[in-house]
Design a protein around this motif. Structure first.
Motif, short mmCIF file in Angstrom:
data_model
loop_
_atom_site.label_atom_id
_atom_site.label_comp_id
_atom_site.label_asym_id
_atom_site.label_seq_id
_atom_site.Cartn_x
_atom_site.Cartn_y
_atom_site.Cartn_z
N ALA A 162 1.09 -1.22 -0.41
CA ALA A 162 0.39 0.20 -0.04
C ALA A 162 0.85 1.28 0.10
CB ALA A 162 -0.18 0.16 0.72
N LEU A 163 2.13 1.12 0.73
CA LEU A 163 2.70 2.19 0.76
C LEU A 163 3.48 2.36 -0.31
CD1 LEU A 163 3.72 5.14 2.76
CD2 LEU A 163 6.22 3.15 2.83
N ASP A 164 4.20 1.89 -1.23
CA ASP A 164 4.79 1.88 -2.40
C ASP A 164 3.50 2.79 -3.07
OD1 ASP A 164 6.82 1.15 -3.25
OD2 ASP A 164 6.73 -1.09 -3.51
N ILE A 165 2.13 1.46 -3.21
CA ILE A 165 1.24 2.48 -4.07
C ILE A 165 1.10 3.85 -4.04
CG2 ILE A 165 -1.26 2.43 -5.66
CD1 ILE A 165 -0.70 -1.17 -4.65
N GLU A 166 1.01 3.96 -2.62
CA GLU A 166 0.29 5.75 -2.64
C GLU A 166 1.76 6.62 -2.69
OE1 GLU A 166 -1.90 4.78 1.29
OE2 GLU A 166 0.16 4.74 1.85
N GLN A 167 2.93 6.14 -3.18
CA GLN A 167 3.90 7.17 -3.18
C GLN A 167 4.17 7.10 -4.81
OE1 GLN A 167 7.18 6.09 -0.62
NE2 GLN A 167 6.25 6.93 1.81
N MET A 168 3.68 6.25 -5.09
CA MET A 168 4.03 5.95 -6.92
C MET A 168 3.51 6.45 -7.51
SD MET A 168 3.03 2.51 -8.85
CE MET A 168 1.52 2.91 -9.07
N VAL A 169 2.49 6.70 -6.92
CA VAL A 169 0.76 7.57 -7.64
C VAL A 169 1.78 9.10 -7.98
CG1 VAL A 169 -1.18 8.90 -7.74
CG2 VAL A 169 -0.82 6.41 -7.08
N PRO A 170 1.92 9.74 -6.40
CA PRO A 170 2.65 11.00 -7.06
C PRO A 170 4.39 11.27 -8.37
CG PRO A 170 2.47 10.82 -5.19
CD PRO A 170 1.55 9.45 -5.67
N ALA A 171 5.04 9.91 -8.09
CA ALA A 171 5.74 9.73 -8.71
C ALA A 171 5.87 9.54 -9.98
CB ALA A 171 6.27 8.88 -7.85
N ILE A 172 4.94 8.49 -10.29
CA ILE A 172 5.07 8.85 -11.84
C ILE A 172 4.15 9.90 -12.30
CG2 ILE A 172 5.17 6.19 -11.72
CD1 ILE A 172 2.15 6.08 -12.02
N ALA A 173 3.01 10.23 -11.86
CA ALA A 173 2.62 11.95 -11.76
C ALA A 173 3.81 12.66 -12.63
CB ALA A 173 1.40 12.32 -11.10
N ALA A 174 4.71 13.18 -11.90
CA ALA A 174 6.26 14.15 -12.00
C ALA A 174 6.40 13.45 -12.94
CB ALA A 174 6.78 14.42 -11.16
N HIS A 175 6.95 12.50 -13.88
CA HIS A 175 7.52 11.99 -14.78
C HIS A 175 6.49 12.14 -16.64
CE1 HIS A 175 9.60 9.20 -17.22
NE2 HIS A 175 8.93 8.18 -17.66
N LYS A 176 7.61 12.64 -16.52
CA LYS A 176 6.60 12.61 -18.11
C LYS A 176 6.95 11.59 -19.10
CE LYS A 176 4.91 16.40 -16.75
NZ LYS A 176 3.74 16.87 -17.09
N GLY A 177 5.79 11.11 -20.01
CA GLY A 177 6.13 10.44 -20.44
C GLY A 177 5.59 9.16 -20.46
N PRO A 178 5.75 7.77 -20.69
CA PRO A 178 3.89 6.43 -20.51
C PRO A 178 4.78 5.67 -19.38
CG PRO A 178 5.43 5.74 -22.44
CD PRO A 178 5.99 7.78 -22.30
N VAL A 179 4.30 5.61 -18.34
CA VAL A 179 4.01 4.51 -17.32
C VAL A 179 4.03 3.36 -17.54
CG1 VAL A 179 4.68 4.34 -14.74
CG2 VAL A 179 5.30 6.08 -15.94
N TYR A 180 4.14 1.72 -16.95
CA TYR A 180 3.37 1.02 -16.37
C TYR A 180 3.44 -0.12 -15.13
CZ TYR A 180 1.67 -3.99 -16.88
OH TYR A 180 0.93 -5.03 -16.43
N ALA A 181 2.17 0.07 -14.67
CA ALA A 181 2.46 -0.68 -13.20
C ALA A 181 2.09 -1.09 -12.67
CB ALA A 181 2.26 1.46 -12.69
N ARG A 182 2.32 -2.35 -12.27
CA ARG A 182 1.57 -3.09 -11.85
C ARG A 182 0.26 -2.93 -10.95
NH1 ARG A 182 4.72 -8.86 -11.18
NH2 ARG A 182 4.34 -9.77 -13.01
N LEU A 183 -0.54 -3.25 -10.26
CA LEU A 183 -1.51 -2.36 -9.08
C LEU A 183 -2.09 -3.59 -8.14
CD1 LEU A 183 -3.41 -1.12 -7.73
CD2 LEU A 183 -5.24 -0.92 -9.88
#
Length: 333
Positions: A162-183
């Motif tokens: 859960a912590l990884d996912i919570e922190q991942m969301v704003p981090a990938i939003a700040a990254h410009k470009g396509p992202v594939y993330a497991r959920l």
């Protein structure tokens, strides 16, 4: 039919339940859905899109708060990816959800041609990764990381909890470009809180050290590796755990530094086929760096997996903490 037969309680099966939480384990509900809603409060261009799976990817939380920014595309994953690319071209930041099998197998070409080739800012977040469902091969995304690693411009993430996912969301939003993330969806275990953990895109984190074994892991296998490390303490076997949430780009520097420490068995553990995933990526980097070590893999076989209850399947395919502990002890003898 006799009265005795009619009165017998109907047995329930856990074959279709995509839960990887152990009994009594601390969990948090829908971390992705809540994190995305929080992000959307801050960023007006964030939109949510799904292929008839909002409830089953926790996107329903976003849709209730931002109905005007939610797009239900129906059971049409190719259309979903194509529409997401169109929104991204117009300045939106789509967060796209479906099951991992439907994105990577059914809509691969649409991701490749309409999203990745143009390096568009689309975040593809997919549930039921690896062996987190008992449905069988139709729903088990055992090869998704191999497919997405091979796609140019695509960042690939496999969060642990859960912590990884919570922190991942704003981090990938700040990254410009396509992202594939497991959920991981629903009630997701919370295990990293006690390790002073902070998600950083492209960075591996040493959660604990150990003199005999180093487990390099991603996704739910980091959770299992931590359980193994605690279990093997009773046998005076020190197990280090290096969590690698970002599969691409790989944190080669940290992996090589930890793997080259002499005398340790290096084990890569992943909830994915042993072909084309984290294990082979790590092995290639160690070879290029000239690191010589005892190297083993814990992962899913190159096969179509069975349907059934998850605890049974995890034992059968060697990714439960109990079977992983015995496997590692066997490698050390």
């Amino acid at each position: 039919m006799s009265n005795a037969t009619m009165s017998k309680p109907r047995l329930k099966t856990s074959a279709m339940i995509a839960s990887i939480a152990s009994e009594g384990q601390v969990t948090r509900s829908a971390p992705f859905g809540h994190a995305l809603a929080e992000l959307a409060r801050q960023k007006q261009n964030v939109i949510g899109m799904t292929a008839d799976l909002g409830k089953y990817t926790d996107l329903h939380i976003f849709s209730k708060e931002f109905p005007e920014r939610f797009y239900q595309m129906g059971m049409a994953e190719q259309l979903l990816m194509g529409a997401a690319s169109g929104f991204a071209h117009e300045g939106a930041q789509p967060f796209v959800t479906t099951y991992a099998v439907f994105a990577t197998r059914r809509a691969y070409d649409f991701m490749h041609q309409t999203i990745a080739e143009d390096n568009l800012d689309v975040k593809i977040v997919c549930a039921l990764p690896g062996l987190t469902t008992g449905y069988g091969p139709s729903h088990q995304a055992a090869e998704d990381l191999a497919l997405m690693r091979a796609m140019p411009n695509m960042t690939v993430i496999d969060p642990c909890d859960a912590l990884d996912i919570e922190q991942m969301v704003p981090a990938i939003a700040a990254h410009k470009g396509p992202v594939y993330a497991r959920l991981l969806r629903g009630n997701v275990p919370a295990v990293l809180d006690e390790y002073d953990y902070q998600f950083e895109l492209g960075k591996a984190k040493l959660l604990r050290d150990g003199a005999e074994v180093l487990v390099i892991s991603s996704g739910i296998m980091t959770m299992r590796a931590l359980e193994v490390a605690k279990a093997l303490e009773k046998d005076r076997i020190g197990v280090g755990v290096l969590h690698v949430p970002t599969i691409k780009p790989l944190d080669t520097q940290t992996i090589v530094r930890e793997a080259k420490r002499s005398g340790r068995l290096v084990v890569v553990a992943e909830n994915h086929t042993v072909i084309g995933g984290l294990g082979e990526a790590v092995a290639a980097e160690l070879m290029r760096a000239g690191v010589s070590c005892r190297f083993r893999q814990v992962g899913l076989p190159d096969a179509f997996l069975d349907a059934g209850a998850l605890p049974t399947l995890h034992d059968r395919y060697g990714i439960s903490s109990a079977t992983m502990s015995e496997t590692i002890k066997g490698w050390l003898t």
